[in-house]
Motif scaffolding. Structure first.
Motif, PDB file in Angstrom:
ATOM      1  N   UNK A  85       4.393  -4.754  -2.251  1.00 32.03           N
ATOM      2  CA  UNK A  85       4.336  -3.378  -3.689  1.00 32.03           C
ATOM      3  C   UNK A  85       4.309  -2.502  -3.952  1.00 32.03           C
ATOM      4  N   UNK A  86       5.814  -1.758  -5.083  1.00 27.68           N
ATOM      5  CA  UNK A  86       5.797  -0.390  -5.177  1.00 27.68           C
ATOM      6  C   UNK A  86       5.495   0.208  -6.293  1.00 27.68           C
ATOM      7  N   UNK A 102       5.868  11.410  -6.849  1.00 28.12           N
ATOM      8  CA  UNK A 102       4.821  10.804  -5.521  1.00 28.12           C
ATOM      9  C   UNK A 102       5.378   9.403  -5.769  1.00 28.12           C
ATOM     10  N   UNK A 103       5.169   8.127  -4.853  1.00 34.24           N
ATOM     11  CA  UNK A 103       5.475   7.134  -5.138  1.00 34.24           C
ATOM     12  C   UNK A 103       4.352   6.392  -3.953  1.00 34.24           C
ATOM     13  N   UNK A 104       4.194   5.040  -4.175  1.00 34.13           N
ATOM     14  CA  UNK A 104       3.442   4.783  -2.998  1.00 34.13           C
ATOM     15  C   UNK A 104       4.556   2.977  -3.082  1.00 34.13           C
ATOM     16  N   UNK A 105       3.755   2.892  -1.227  1.00 31.18           N
ATOM     17  CA  UNK A 105       4.295   1.274  -1.426  1.00 31.18           C
ATOM     18  C   UNK A 105       3.226   0.375  -0.213  1.00 31.18           C
ATOM     19  N   UNK A 106       2.395  -0.822  -0.335  1.00 30.77           N
ATOM     20  CA  UNK A 106       1.852  -2.073   0.521  1.00 30.77           C
ATOM     21  C   UNK A 106       3.166  -2.977   0.694  1.00 30.77           C
ATOM     22  N   UNK A 107       3.204  -2.372   1.713  1.00 28.85           N
ATOM     23  CA  UNK A 107       4.396  -3.334   2.521  1.00 28.85           C
ATOM     24  C   UNK A 107       3.584  -4.889   3.108  1.00 28.85           C
ATOM     25  N   UNK A 108       3.856  -5.834   3.074  1.00 33.84           N
ATOM     26  CA  UNK A 108       2.779  -6.695   3.827  1.00 33.84           C
ATOM     27  C   UNK A 108       2.671  -6.293   5.731  1.00 33.84           C
TER      28      UNK A 108
END
Lengths: 478, 478
Positions: free
Chosen positions: A313-314, A327-333
């Motif tokens: 998720x980005x 600022x961004x964010x990543x929710x990787x597996x």
């Protein structure tokens, strides 16, 4: 000095009419090669700067550069600067064109308007004037009162921001993530590069929405991914177009860029199922998932059963607050988490510490929730006003993709020269994007998506909607 | 999921003694391959995170990764994450080592101290506690009062910061640059990548100081430059070691990293002359040029006659203020200006708008000048105290490289096992770097620069200098 030190600030001018904008820009750049202003090894101008100078959208510049690359005039160096290829000067002097049917352009007076546009309908820019100044200042004041970072490695970097994001994303997007599973990155491009590196996508195929988000495509390509365009229609990305060899798929399910579709529930399930079957990665760019109108919210792909195993998720603060935050964010597996952190670490890309803290406080104090509620009301009203204005002034334009996000698509009568229209509108003080600029190369797959205008309404006050719609109607055929 | 989704958080432990730290870390990582915790395609852990976890310097981790790469166990993917190579597991199980004389390490209890170190002598970290809180807050307050950026392209991005930097650099570094010629970048690594791309250094040779700054080397290499180590001695980089095929040279003339030399006036002139003759680019990393002690200031290379034509000047707010700002700046030769902007633009790397504005105001209000004067006094006293402490407690250590910057070099008696000493000191609560960690691969060129400790004193209060020196003396032979 290296060979391409000779790069000059170009006085590039576009022929004012005739043919798609990307063709005309490509022609103008070939003319620059022909006259020797730029030669082999020289870098083309920065796309943002050139777009600003010519008063056109950056997407149009990217499309022209893509066209020149496809024709062999230029090549990208490691995905960053675009550089004139060897022999391009000879080809230019020999009259070679980058597209069929090119007429040698006369270098004429620039299209760039003397004044900034009066109506900005460019998609992708939020109205930062809606941010409550007191809330904004309070968040920065609190962040500036924290001890100043000295850069010593921390095992818990940006802890406050990750905690705030975990709560915010759970509440507004249904995304369940531990703060430890959230990785801040200085922008969506950096996030996508890190994901591509972490997931080993170099040299592998990534299915990418077509038409799709040009900057996302470039970021993945610059990290070595091989982009394979896949069909998009009114229900979003078509999972049946995914292939066995695709290592990953990039999608904007909340509000497809640029068509504006929301990925249907059936397709969401199919996409997750495909990724699980094929051990592929789904890159969910939730770039404006916070805004929707008159429709039920659909959960993020990440929040679906099985989603967290296959979805990276980005998200970004660029649309919900300001792109200037970086600022961004990543929710990787979970299995990719360490590798994503490592990729950002190796390239030394991180968010500002005060900025991260200010954003955390803006979220934590409830300011973001308040801002999003106010912004959603304002954007809804601006969207209504633009739709009403277009229906009245230009009833021939079919409007779609307006259920969510910050832009809509206005389909033009078949045969309309979309780029010529965009140029005419620019001359009338109205800045807007053509749909064709988001297509990969020179053509989109699937049902022809154009001609159409991609109209952002975030920056268009209701009081200006009728006037803007009238300008569009006056310039449009039919 | 892609093959390397299996990346795990490692519980890596180092054998507590015996052999250089980089060898022991490499051995421990090979053990991890042997036992299958990581396999081909998996990414190694982030260097910063691993360094923090093990309580060692990041440079030591980078050196170990370099060693594993040289031995074929791992390879860098596009200059970002380091990934286990095919067959590395087989080689590890067969007992292959990355260096001569390795004994199979027992996986033993971690070296990582339970508590954070009591004395931090790691080089490269400023004391941000010296920043006047009122000045800091005032700068951010003013910046937070400005209109919030909506991201629309601007022809004058970060204008206020560029103007402030032009004045500051002229006054403190003798660098004459128009604000329009200054390009902000989010960090020195981003700046170096952009320069390498803009100057067309992909596939070409860049002469790089050896020993030298590991992160700078990595940034240039990740942009495709071929690093060629060149000699460094007490007068800094030796221009006679430059070769005809070098397209560029990277140097830290104000305070060579890590040896601490100031590039002599004769060599400065020779370097500029060479670059002009060979049409090569000089990359001047002025990373701590603001601080010097008891010596006359030497002008930046950029400020010398002919300098602006061949020197790309790179500076950063990381050492003079805080690395958490993520602000650096580039003054490229005029011919590279557009290409540098384009490279940053294409990779979507830019500084935060509020941060840039806060830094501009911190400079413009005179706070930075005040801060630098105060910091220089404090650092001078800490430097004096550490030198006095070492002379008293460990008179056998020869101190050099202390004329400028924020660190000094303490040469150890020949034959000292530098890495073993660093590990012993870590066990005693003192964090410091070994000189060998800045060498390219496993050996430095020129006069052997070690064994030695690289001691940063910016974070060491005077009251702690004697105690820290005593710890070093107690652990050091001779």
């Amino acid at each position: 000095m290296p060979r391409n030190a000779r790069v000059v600030e170009l006085n590039l001018a576009l022929a004012p009419a005739g043919g798609p904008l990307r063709h005309r820009l490509a022609d103008a750049l070939i003319e620059v090669l022909r006259t020797g202003q730029l030669g082999p090894g020289d870098a083309l101008p920065a796309t943002r700067a050139l777009a600003a100078e010519l008063g056109i959208s950056r997407n149009a510049v990217l499309a022209a550069y893509d066209e020149l690359a496809a024709a062999g005039f230029v090549h990208a160096t490691g995905g960053s600067a675009t550089v004139v290829a060897d022999g391009a000067d000879v080809a230019a002097r020999a009259g070679v064109s980058s597209h069929i049917g090119a007429a040698r352009p006369a270098v004429q007076s620039s299209l760039a308007p003397d004044a900034p546009p009066r109506w900005i309908l460019l998609p992708g820019y939020p109205d930062t004037g809606l941010i409550a100044p007191g809330d904004w200042r309070a968040a920065w004041r609190a962040a500036a009162g924290e001890p100043v970072s000295n850069g010593l490695p921390s095992s818990q970097p940006h802890a406050r921001l990750r905690e705030a994001l975990a709560i915010q994303l759970r509440r507004t997007r249904g995304v369940a993530a531990d703060p430890a599973g959230i990785v801040p990155a200085p922008g969506v491009s950096a996030a996508l590069r890190a994901l591509a590196t972490a997931a080993g996508l170099r040299g592998r195929t990534v299915a990418f929405e077509d038409p799709g988000y040009p900057e996302g495509r470039r970021a993945l390509a610059s990290a070595g991914a091989v982009i394979r365009p896949v069909r998009v229609d009114e229900d979003g990305l078509d999972p049946s177009a995914l292939a066995r060899g695709d290592a990953a798929v990039y999608t904007t399910p909340a509000h497809q860029y640029p068509l504006g579709a929301r990925l249907s529930a059936a397709r969401r399930a199919a996409l997750i199922g495909w990724a699980r079957r094929e051990s592929a990665l789904v890159i969910e760019d939730d770039y404006d998932g916070e805004f929707r109108y008159d429709v039920r919210g659909l959960p993020a792909l990440h929040s679906m059963p099985g989603g967290p195993d296959v979805v990276a998720y980005v998200g970004t603060a660029s649309k919900i607050l300001s792109p200037g935050l970086r600022v961004a964010w990543i929710i990787p597996p979970a299995g990719l988490l360490a590798a994503v952190r490592a990729a950002l670490d190796e390239s030394d890309e991180s968010i500002g510490t005060v900025t991260g803290d200010a954003l955390a406080r803006f979220i934590g104090a409830g300011y973001l929730t308040r801002h999003l509620a106010r912004a959603a009301r304002t954007y809804a009203a601006r969207r209504e006003a633009l739709i009403a204005g277009l229906r009245t002034a230009a009833p021939g334009l079919r409007i779609s993709g307006a259920a969510a996000g910050l832009h809509l698509v206005a389909a033009l009568p078949a045969g309309t020269d979309e780029d010529a229209l965009v140029a005419r509108l620019a001359g009338c003080g109205l800045a807007v994007d053509g749909l064709g600029q988001s297509c990969l190369g020179q053509s989109c797959l699937g049902p022809p998506p154009g001609p159409a205008l991609v109209c952002g309404y975030a920056l268009l006050p209701e009081s200006q909607a009728a006037a803007a719609a009238a300008v569009i109607a006056d310039c449009s055929p039919g």
